[in-house]
Enzyme design. Structure first.
Site, PDB file in Angstrom:
ATOM      1  N   SER A 139      45.037 -89.843  59.945  1.00 41.82           N
ATOM      2  CA  SER A 139      45.847 -88.924  60.744  1.00 41.82           C
ATOM      3  C   SER A 139      45.480 -87.490  60.367  1.00 41.82           C
ATOM      4  CB  SER A 139      47.332 -89.154  60.432  1.00 41.82           C
ATOM      5  OG  SER A 139      48.111 -88.096  60.956  1.00 41.82           O
ATOM      6  N   TYR A 152      54.468 -90.486  54.588  1.00 38.17           N
ATOM      7  CA  TYR A 152      53.473 -90.802  55.622  1.00 38.17           C
ATOM      8  C   TYR A 152      52.208 -89.966  55.404  1.00 38.17           C
ATOM      9  CZ  TYR A 152      51.224 -91.126  60.213  1.00 38.17           C
ATOM     10  OH  TYR A 152      50.309 -91.322  61.225  1.00 38.17           O
TER      11      TYR A 152
END
Ligand SMILES: NC(=O)c1ccc[n+]([C@@H]2O[C@H](COP(=O)([O-])OP(=O)(O)OC[C@H]3O[C@@H](n4cnc5c(N)ncnc54)[C@H](OP(=O)(O)O)[C@@H]3O)[C@@H](O)[C@H]2O)c1
Length: 252
Positions: A139, A152
């Site tokens: 990401s 995350y």
């Protein structure tokens, strides 16, 4: 990378970016296997793409990762592409202390432990194929972290680091190691948290993400950032503060 005639496992392939990757690989003439926790989502994906194989596994559990590897070895011994796409994203407010961690799913198990363990399980099989690949989905938040989603972001930063090392470890094998770095993509990943934070933009489509990633794989672009993730990847090295503030302007 040859993108036709492969046998491809896509974790979390029933929804979002994974499902769009299924389309790319099926349309290009590959045999595709997907897994996930929700049987209804696996069934919906199978309805859309009847040629795919589906199986329910919860990759947060080590025994399910082992069972997935066992099942693939038996049923698809010619598997040559592993796509570690399954992931979850949670907002965690550490100002609330330990309770906030007790009530959420384990992002570390799903986003980090699972891909690492699946790589270890599948590398011996992948090494036996003429050309093979591991594709890890990280990401842009692995490069510029989200204040609202600290765990995350940390799992994705760690998966990026792992992928860099793995690529070098496997350089003399038949396994090519790719990293796809998506920007914000409009999927169900955050379960409506973006709206609650007051965001009005929800990202690019999963279809665009998958299409560009598929083209990058075809061109052997081993570390591929999609859309705005390109800025986050380079910005992490040059204008970190500027990108960090821009990315986190909604955090209160
Ligand atoms: N959307 C974004 O903005 C964005 C940005 C950058 C990176 N990414 C990454 O892209 C990947 C795909 O996410 P997405 O945006 O497409 O969201 P998504 O639609 O929610 O996809 C995630 C998939 O992972 C599966 N999954 C989650 N936990 C699992 C578990 N324990 N075992 C097996 N499967 C599991 C889910 O299926 P079940 O719930 O049925 O298990 C789902 O199909 C993730 O790694 C995510 O971190 C997304």
């Amino acid at each position: 990378m040859n993108v036709k005639g492969n046998i491809v496992l896509i974790t979390g392939g029933a929804t979002g970016i994974g499902l769009s990757l299924v389309k790319e690989f099926v349309d290009a003439g590959n045999e595709v296997i997907i897994c996930g926790r929700r049987q209804d989502k696996l069934d919906e994906a199978k309805k859309l793409y009847p040629s795919i194989h589906t199986k329910q596994f919860d990759l947060s559990h080590s025994h399910d990762r082992e069972a997935l590897h066992y099942w693939i070895n038996k049923k698809f011994p010619k598997l040559n592409i592993l796509i570690n796409n399954a992931g979850i994203q949670r907002g965690i407010d550490f100002r609330k202390g330990i309770e906030t961690l007790r009530t959420i799913d384990n992002e570390i198990a799903i986003n980090l432990e699972a891909p690492i363990q699946l790589c270890a399980y599948f590398i011996p099989l992948l090494q036996t194929q003429k050309e093979s690949a591991i594709i890890n989905v990280t990401s842009g938040l692995g490069f510029i972290p989200s204040v609202a989603m600290p765990v995350y972001s940390a799992t994705k930063a760690a998966l990026h680091s792992f992928t860099v090392s793995l690529r070098r470890q496997l350089q003399d094998t038949s396994i090519k190691v790719f990293e796809i770095i998506p920007p914000m993509v409009d999927t169900d990943l955050d379960k409506g948290e973006r709206k609650k934070r007051g965001q009005t933009y929800f990202g690019i489509t999963p279809e665009q993400t998958a299409k560009e990633s598929f083209e990058a794989i075809q061109k052997d672009e081993y570390e591929f950032a999609v859309g705005d993730a390109k800025n986050l990847r380079t910005g992490s090295k040059q204008n970190f503060e500027e990108h960090f503030d821009r990315m986190n302007k909604h955090f209160k």
